[in-house]
Structures are given as C-alpha cells and as structure tokens.
Design an enzyme around this catalytic site. Structure first.
Site, short mmCIF file in Angstrom:
data_model
loop_
_atom_site.label_atom_id
_atom_site.label_comp_id
_atom_site.label_asym_id
_atom_site.label_seq_id
_atom_site.Cartn_x
_atom_site.Cartn_y
_atom_site.Cartn_z
CB THR C 51 44.07 41.87 42.88
OG1 THR C 51 45.07 41.73 43.89
CG2 THR C 51 43.95 43.33 42.47
CG HIS C 54 39.86 42.61 46.65
ND1 HIS C 54 39.14 42.52 47.82
CD2 HIS C 54 41.03 41.95 46.88
CE1 HIS C 54 39.84 41.84 48.72
NE2 HIS C 54 40.99 41.47 48.17
#
Lengths: 359, 359, 359, 359
Positions: C51, C54
């Site tokens: 995450t 990202h």
C-alpha cells in the site's frame, strides 16, 4: 473533578443494604460522580430480580458476596443527564438501559469479544452500587441506547431478557425441539424467545402450576410438572423416541439438570443458565460423554450482540413481554414487591421511580 | 434378477422427452427393475419444477444436459410396492418421498455427510429416469419415510421446500434481518421458512407483482419491486443504515445478485441458490472482500438433515405451504400445467396421478 | 489541552506525501497531540507495505484515495511516551504495536466484535497521518502491548502477519489441504501460518520464481508457476482427484481467483484477501453454487483475536518470520526500500528509526 | 446363503472370551458368513486396547456388558477376501481397516452424519464378534480403504488414533494452548495430533512418569505430575494468568476432570473423552456456568470425517506414531501383551496375525 450539573442535588434516594441483615432501606446517598468515560443516568424504571431477593432475604450466598453498605439493583432504564469529557456514544437526553456487568476491558476476554465473561467483572447492585436509586453512573461502554419503539417496561428488563436470548442463541434452536427446565422469570422469557428464534417445539417443565400456566400462555407447546413419573419417556415419546435437540436449563436444580440431560438426544445441546447452589453429582459417562452432547455454560449476555438480538426480537414484535410483567409498582412499594416474589405470585415486577421519588 | 410382484404390469405410463425438441409425451415404458438396495415406489403426487419447464421448452440448458429418451420429474411422493433383498429402511406399504440427487456414496463428500454435493451425483428426471411415471425405482438410501401428519400435496414438494430450508438454515436467520431476491416458487417458500426459523424481518424483492403479493401473504414484512430507484438505500433505511444481515439470493439474475450484495451489511451472509445462466461480473473488492462477507453456494438439500428440518417445520405447523400450491391438477393435464407456468399465473403446481392413470 | 512532556520537541521528522505526485519527502511536522483516550508512541521500527508503494508510485488507487499532505505508513512498533487522562491499558515505557484500522467503536459492527469491518474505519497512513514518523498518536483501544519475547522486527510487521493469520484462521486449515494463490509478502507469511495452524499440505502458486523459492523455504509442500498448463488437474491429482479443501487467495488477480476456485473441492472454503483492481467475471454457477463453496471476504485483522493468535504463533516459535524479512534498512534509506520493492527483490522490508533520525 | 469362496476353510482361529471369567482362549470358530452389503476381511494386524484389557481382566464393567462366547478386539487392519452382492465400495484384495461402531444407518443420527453416536450402535469385540481372529465380517459402510502410504502398524490403530483426532478436532486447537489430562495411549496420541492440528502449546498431565517422558518425546511442551501442589496456578502462570483455551480430558478420573476444568480459562473448551467409572461431583456453577465454558462429550470417531483427517495427518507425516507403538508381538503372545499392559510398561501394543496363525 466534578461533572455534576450545577442545578442537580448532591444527594439522592436509594434502596440500600446498610447492614448485614435482611431487608433494604430507602436511604439518602451522594449522587455518584463520573469520570471522563462515564455517563450519569437518571433512573426511571427498574426490574426486580431473584438476585435482589437473595440480597433482601440475606441468605447464605448474599452473606458471602455482598459488602454493605450497597445500593442494590441491576435491571433498569432511564435518561442520560451528564456525560464525561471523553464520551462519544451518548449525550444528555438519550434514553438508555445498560449492561450491568462492568468488565475491565483490558483482558484477553474483553479484547476478543467476550467481555461478558471477563474474570474481573463487577456487577452493579452486587459488587458496586446499583440501579435502585435516582441516579447511576455507568461506563459509556456499558450504556445501551434505546430504540424509541421499545416501551419503558420492556427496556427496564433487557438484562434478564438478554440472559434468555443469550441462552437460546448460544444453543441454537432453529427448527429444533426444546425442553426448558425451570420457568422462573428468565425461563418464562425463554419461551417466546425460543419460539421467535425458530424452535419447532417448546416443552416447559417446572413444579409451580401457576408458572406453568403462564408458560402455556407465552407459547409453550406443552407444559409438564417436573414430578410426573416417567417424564423422560414422556418427552421422548413426543420426539419420535429420540429426545429433544436442545435443553435450556434455567432451574439450577441438580435433579432437573439430571432429568433434562436425559431428555436430550445424542448429539444434542444443553445450555446451562440456572446456578446450582451446591455441587451436582453427574453421571458424566451416560449423560454427556457417550451421548456426544455439547454442554454450554451461560453467563450474562454478550456485549452487545445479545442486546442487538434482544432489541430485534422485541422491536419486531416477535417477542411480547406483557404476560411476564405481572406487576408495575411505584418504587416506594418495594417491600410489597419482595413479598410478591416470596409468595410466588409474581413473574416479573417492574418498579417505577418516575414521579414517585419527588423531593 | 426380477423383483417385480407377479401381479404387476410390466409396463407403465410416463411423461417422457422422447426426441430433442419441445414438449413431452405420455409414453408407455417398462416398469423399472430394482437391485438389492433399491426400492420401487408407486408415484401418487408430483410437483412441477422450473427445471421441468426448461426441459419441456427445450432451451439451451436442456439441449446441453438432457439425453432423450428420458422420463422427467423429480418432485414426488408415493407408496413403496417392492424392496430389494438388502433393504432395511422401508417396506412395501410405506408412504414415502425421496431425495432426487443420487450420490455415489463412496467419495469423500458422501462419506463425510455432504452427499448433496457429491461430484458424481445423478439427478432423477435430468440425468436418469424420473418421477413423472406410475413407478420409480430409487436407492433405499434416498428414500424418505413420510410422517402421517404431512399431507400428500406438501410431501410431493419436499424437494424444493428443502432447497428453501437448506438455504435458510445454511445462512442462519435467527433474530436477523433478511432480504430475499427472487420470489419464484422456492423464493416464496423461503419466506415462511425464514419466518419460522427465526428471522426478525423479511424483505422480498422481485419484478412480478402477483408473486410479490403472494410473498406478502406468506409473511414477508415488506415487498419491493426490484426496479425501484434507490432500493439499496431503501433497505438500508429500514435496517438502521446498516443493511440486512442475510441475503437469500433466489433469482439467478446478475443484477439482482449485485443489488442484493450491496444490501448486506458488513460481516453479513449471502446464500446463493439461484443459478445464473451466464458469468456474473462482480466488484469482488467492494461487494465481498472489504465487507468481510460470507458467501455460501447452495446446492440441493442436505441428506437428510434438511429433510428432518423440513419435516419439523411442516409438521409443527410453523410453515404452511397452502398459499404456494396454487394448482392441483390431474396428471394428464400436464400441458395445462406448463402453460400456467409459462404465463406466470402459477406459483407451485402439483399433479395427481392417483386414479388418473387407471388402465 | 497539551499533553506533551515538557522536554519533548514540538516537531518531528516524518515521511510524507506532500503533493499529488510520485515520491515521499522527509518532512518536519508537529508532534501529534493526544486526547484523553489516546496514546503517544515513539516509533522505532516500521514495515513497508505494498500500500505504501502504491502511494509512493501515486497510481490510480492512490490518486483517488489519498489527500495530501499525509504522513504515510501503518506497520510499526515503538514505545509509549505519553498517555491521555482516561487511558488504562498502557503506560509510558510500554513497548507496543497497534492496530492501524481506527474504528468508530459505536456502530453495530464495533459493538459486536467486528470492529475490523466497521464501515467508518480510518486507516493510519491512508485516511489519517501514519506511522512513518518519530511519533504517532493512537487511540488506546488500538494499542497492542508487546510480549517481551517478540523481537522488534517481527513486532513491526504484526499488521500484515495479522492479515495472513486472520485469513488462515477464518478459513480453518487444521488437517486440510491448502492452495495459496499469490505469494507476495502476505501470501508468503500465510505459508508458515497455515503450517503452524495445522494444514496437512500447502501448495503455493505464483508467477515469480524467487518468491516461489522463498515459499518453498517457508514450508510450502510444493510450488507451482501459475502459468503451468493443466495446473488445476495437477492440484487435483495431488488431492485424490478431489481438489483442495481450502483456497487462500492472496493475489487479487481475476485469473488466479478463477483458477483457485476451480482447485477447491466441492464443499470447500475460499478465503479472499487479495484485492482485485477491477471487476471479476465469475461463473458463479460452476465455481461457487453447484460446488457448495463457502467464500469468505477477508479484511484486516480481528481486534484483537487475530493479534492474540499472531502472538501465540510467533512467541511459541511455530511461525518464524526471519526468511520473509529480506531487508532491515535505516529509515532514511526509504527510497532504496521502494526501489527494492519495485524490482521484486525484496519480500518484506523493515525500516529502523531508532538512532537514525537523531537531530 | 453362503458367500464363502470354495477354497476357504470354514473355521478359523479366534481370541475369545468363552466363559464369564478372566482370560481369553485361542478358539476355533466358524468363519463368519456375509450378507449382500457385507465384506469379509482377512485380519493381519490388530491393536490391543484398554477395553480388551477390561474384558480380559473381567472387571465389573466387563461383567455387566459382555455376553460370552465372544470374539474380542476392535482395532485392526487386513485384506478384503470376499464381498456381498450389493457391495460397491471395495473389492477383494483391497487393504482396509474399519470403523468398529456398527450403526443402524436408519435413525435420525445416522441419517444426519452422526452415526458415531447412533443409539443402537453395536461395537465389534464388545457387543458382537470382533477382530482378534483370522477373519471378520463388516458392513461395507464401515470399511475404510487404506492409502498405500500408511504402514500396517499405523493402520491397525486408526481406531484409537481416530478417538484422539476426533477429540482434538471437536475442541479446535489452532493457535491455542492445550492441557491434556491423562496420557494413556489415546492421551499420548493426542499430543502429536494437537501439535499437528495447530496447538501453540501442549501441557501433558499424568501420574505415570514413564508415560510423561513419552509425552515429552511426542511433542508435549511441558509435562506435569498431576499430584504437584498448586498445579492449577502453575498452568495459569504459563498462560498469562488466564488458563488454557482447551482441555482434552483423557483420564476419566473425577479429580483430573475437576482440576482440568479449573485450568481452562473463561470461554474455553473442554472435550471429555475419558470415561469415569462413577458419578462425578462437579461444582457446575464455578467450573462451567460462570466461566462460560463449552463442554463436549466425545464418543468414538466421526464416520468418516475423522478417518479422512486421521489419514491426512499420518500420510503427510505430520503425525508420527512410532514412539507410541512400543511393542509389535506375534498374535499368539497375547498373554504377554496383556501382562505388559497390566505392568504399565507398554504404550500401544500391536499383534501380528500374518504368518503367525498358519494352520
């Protein structure tokens, strides 16, 4: 730190056990102070429980457990009048009930959704001051906001109703045959709850004919005097010779437990809520092991799964408590309430404080 | 080896698909022979299922799956007339229905209580000769002895009722809020079943107003046209903004599945019984994963847990099927039955063979 | 109200996304203030998650979800330096990690033991300031006291390890055959977890040969390239022709999900943790409904059942994370960490703040 | 009807109880005939069970239950030599073991996947002729085809191993702390089974030092003499003051049951397999009800879920039985076997018939 509203009196009336002896007295005590995560509630209606009666009568259990002075009572509803600085769940004016088991919220049980069996639980009206008073302070965690559709009388007894719901839901009764041993007030509540939760048949057993009649009115398919000879076989005959799939034990009687376990078919479930006062002598091999039974010890109510289930059952009208609340009395008639309990006339008694304790 | 009683005819009337084309014909076929663990049943009443209609209409699914000639039909009840040498479960004269999924009884699923999803299952009336005939041979394992309290009409449709019961019981509905998407005959049956099994609220959704009306009569708390704008929000409003705890998907429609999943609250359960004819395009992340849903594929009925549950629900009167059985017709009026299904006028049609096929 | 210790600086270094563009910057921000039920933690070690990558790369998901400026990061451990007035769970000096999903604690999910899927959850480092900083403020409810036997590196990644544990425990793997599709860092962790939790066999599938090698070292019984022709049949051959009992889906790839579901035997369980970036086209009838599968959407970790399970597995030595932590870098080398992630060289990277950010 | 192959002898050697007195004799009896759904098995290896020892010793239980003459023994493996006309599961030459509980297959328990607790169960070697003979006839339903990877010695004791597996799996031990009270042969087997099934810690308690040593070798994390003062507190200290999550009771001793229940933390599970010879006096309130325990009566093994689980554990190498099988003796040395049992020297004894009973 004093959170009390400036216009509130600093003392209040309470029903208290002041000395180690039978009876209660209406007694002036300080209005409880609240901490940052607490809520102060003005009590409006309370339910009278068998536990209160034990404390009133000052029996052996009470003598061991209760340390006077103590405000008693744990079944109640009222209105929030004050909240601590860190409270987010409710605000003044909210109509609430509350879970009376105050858990530590830090142990493994509390941190895994099992606060109802926290080893350090304190019960209001038993281990700390309770709800039979004008005000009670509760941790916000314990407070339950009431749906407007729930009448006050029902809200006041969500605690024992929750015992019944937790027992029924733990056992799982959908499409099943059910025996309930012991139809005191929680056993009586378990009847409409079991019906609403999907039981295909409910057999109620007790020794009190009036309670059995009430059981019938509440939806029991059949009622039986526990002393009927051959009752185990009688129940088996009604269940194709197999026995019932579920036992809800609500008497705490050793002989009822033994009889109830015999009535359960192999592979069935027995949920034990009634508290035996002494050890019970059990043929574990024949009653539990060979039969492959599941036996569940039931304590309190799940926070707050049971409360949501209880609300759903009452709000949807699937469970109607009116036949169980046999008396609503003004709060100051508490002695009469305990007399009605002693005589066995009452099923559930609700006491009304609103307007009754005006100064 | 020939087990037929000497006074029995060697041929019988059957409703059969003889050629790969629409329609059925009343056709004389041999009375089936039985092996040592089989049972021969004289069929008395049968239920007409959507599957039969697919085969009648000879749609794409039927063209792929059905190998004519085939006696069709899988919902039935009747009387045992002959049993194989090793049969112990029933005897001639017993009134029975039967599970139509014939499992191999040797695979890991069959040997661990999941015969209903045996990979080698043969379905009567689909993969082998079925029940729309004077006689049917069934493995004794599949036979279900009927309780005398169950009327013939209800017994004839224990198969689809069992689908509804299995779906409801797998999802678990006690004290819960429930949406049913699709109220064809099984969706309709799921309404009284969910109520009886303890659902606190049942919302029925479909596009057919007559079926929705019937849903209401059968106990749905509220009914909704699936095309209502904002229906997901509508359902959430009725459930405190959260969504329902349980979805029973009985339409097989991709858009209904997507809508239904949106209606389920986080942590809820979706039981899928309806069979989509095509792939379904799903936002798995938003509909299932982030929500922490449990999605259950439902196939058939559990042998024989579902049958016992079904019997308990019907026998106790908790489930009343009368409003669903809209037509009982003599067997030879089968074309009218399929016409009633095509028009959407019928919910459940039962055909009566008794006395109708006298030679 | 200012709770900061008098000798503490009022600002701190943080790794932040300052503008809507790729990359992070080491940025001075105010030390967060805490409320009465909050805890201030000095961060010592952090884990780098996909995450974070990202957000670093500023991909479509990040552009939609992240509102700069934001301190990122959610996997961490450190030491309590300050507690709010109402905090009871921890005290300054306690070594802690914390659950990064901050739930509202008032909704039905939070009140019934499912706070991990609270609809109003805020994730640290995503929806509010995160852990890649010298200090982080957390609600005491979210704080997890570390057992002294748990090394810092492991403690820093209890969050993703908890994802793996929650997935494995939700599926239930004792004595079962298991396929894991996708062995990124959580998929890798799931291997020793599944073994420790009782899986009889673990088959790991991915397209990255290095990760598959690591999977083997971590205890996978067999490893497979996802592109192997006939892989579904290959897995069935290893499981007596039936397929595996459990699928742990950790790739988020639509084709892996489809393949994985085909590998599960009828009646089996598929736990979906991987997040597909698009809709997935599924043959619901063949993959889920006819098979009678149970499909579980998995999100986060249970508070705090999963944390206790994770601790039990690590503390008992049943799960050894060392092979997964391929790199421990000083915090200021964060760009190198993201480069290692981009190249696929790293499994799990831990960044060390202790001593690295001295002023 | 005679199904015996023409070249088979019509009598066979058996170990039988011929008269109501201690001891067994090697006795010639007719080779059993089989019906259409039965299987005749040539016995090759058998396990000696405590039950056999009770019958050998002719104790009170045996005097009440056993009706001589009887071929004894229920743990065995061998080769199919003949099958009834309706048998489909196995064929001559198949290597098999078998479930020794012969259920009626018609009652509600048998028809719902709980044949192991059928009320009309007949146990081989107890209620009907058993396996300590050259041949045994079994219903095909009871026969278990052996995987070639399972050695004969292990296959011969799948019955008691299945008791251990059923107990462990019913309780559920993944990531949990476990106490085992009583490490006779099944208690010993439960240790590697619990470890393989995911237990995070296993504490074994007994009074026999040799058995405790063996428990340690089999993977118990710690072993304790049951008579150690303060043992309940000792176990609590090892489990953060809470107590264990799971008790596996395998002693049948009333005092061990009471001690074990005290060791389980609130909300935990106690699985009772040991059979008390007398009633047990239990403080139900303190030991079960207030704690919210789940108590499971365990009987036999699930047909055939437990058998599949047992196979998976042994075949995968997760469970190694070699340390438990302390003796493999020729069948004719049965008296020595019972002497070894009496002295407590043996854990599990396997008797070998192959080649030992040549005529």
């Amino acid at each position: 730190m004093q959170y009390l509203a400036p216009d509130m009196a600093s003392t209040m009336k309470s029903l208290s056990k002041l000395r180690p002896e039978p009876g209660f007295v209406l007694h002036e005590v300080p209005v409880p102070a609240i901490g940052p995560t607490d809520v102060l509630i003005k009590v409006e209606k309370v339910g009278v429980c068998g536990t209160d009666f034990h404390i009133y009568s000052w029996d052996k259990w009470a003598q061991n457990r209760i340390k006077p002075p103590l405000v008693i009572g744990h079944e109640f509803m009222g209105t929030v009048v004050e909240v601590g600085a860190a409270v987010t769940l409710v605000k003044p004016g909210d109509r609430v009930s509350a879970e009376g088991h105050i858990a530590d919220l830090t142990c493994v049980l509390c941190r895994t959704g099992q606060a109802h069996i926290c080893e350090h639980v304190k019960i209001i009206g038993v281990d700390r001051d309770g709800a039979f008073a004008e005000y009670i302070a509760m941790p916000e965690y314990n407070v339950w906001k009431l749906d407007p559709a729930i009448p006050d009388e029902f809200a006041a007894i969500f605690d024992p109703l929750g015992n019944a719901v937790h027992t029924v839901m733990a056992a799982g009764v959908s499409t099943k045959s059910v025996v309930i041993t012991g139809v005191g007030s929680i056993g009586l509540m378990a009847i409409p709850v079991a019906r609403a939760a999907g039981a295909a048949s409910v057999y109620a057993i007790d020794v009190n004919p009036a309670k059995l009649e009430l059981a019938k009115r509440l939806g029991a398919d059949e009622i039986f005097d526990a002393r009927t000879p051959g009752l185990v076989d009688e129940i088996k005959r009604r269940t194709n010779g197999d026995g019932v799939e579920v036992l809800l034990e609500m008497s705490g009687s050793g002989s009822a437990i033994d009889m109830g376990l015999q009535m359960v078919r192999n592979g069935g479930t027995a949920a034990l809520l009634g508290i035996p006062s002494d050890n019970v002598n059990i043929n574990l091999a024949e009653r539990i092991i060979f039969k492959g039974l599941t036996v569940l010890g039931i304590n309190g109510r799940k926070m707050f799964e049971t409360w949501y289930q209880t609300q759903a059952l009452v709000k949807s009208g699937r469970v109607d408590l009116r036949p169980i609340i046999t008396h609503v009395l003004p709060f100051h008639e508490f002695d009469r309430a305990f007399e009605l309990m002693r005589s066995g006339e009452a099923a559930k008694i609700v006491l009304d404080l609103k307007g009754d304790l005006a100064k």
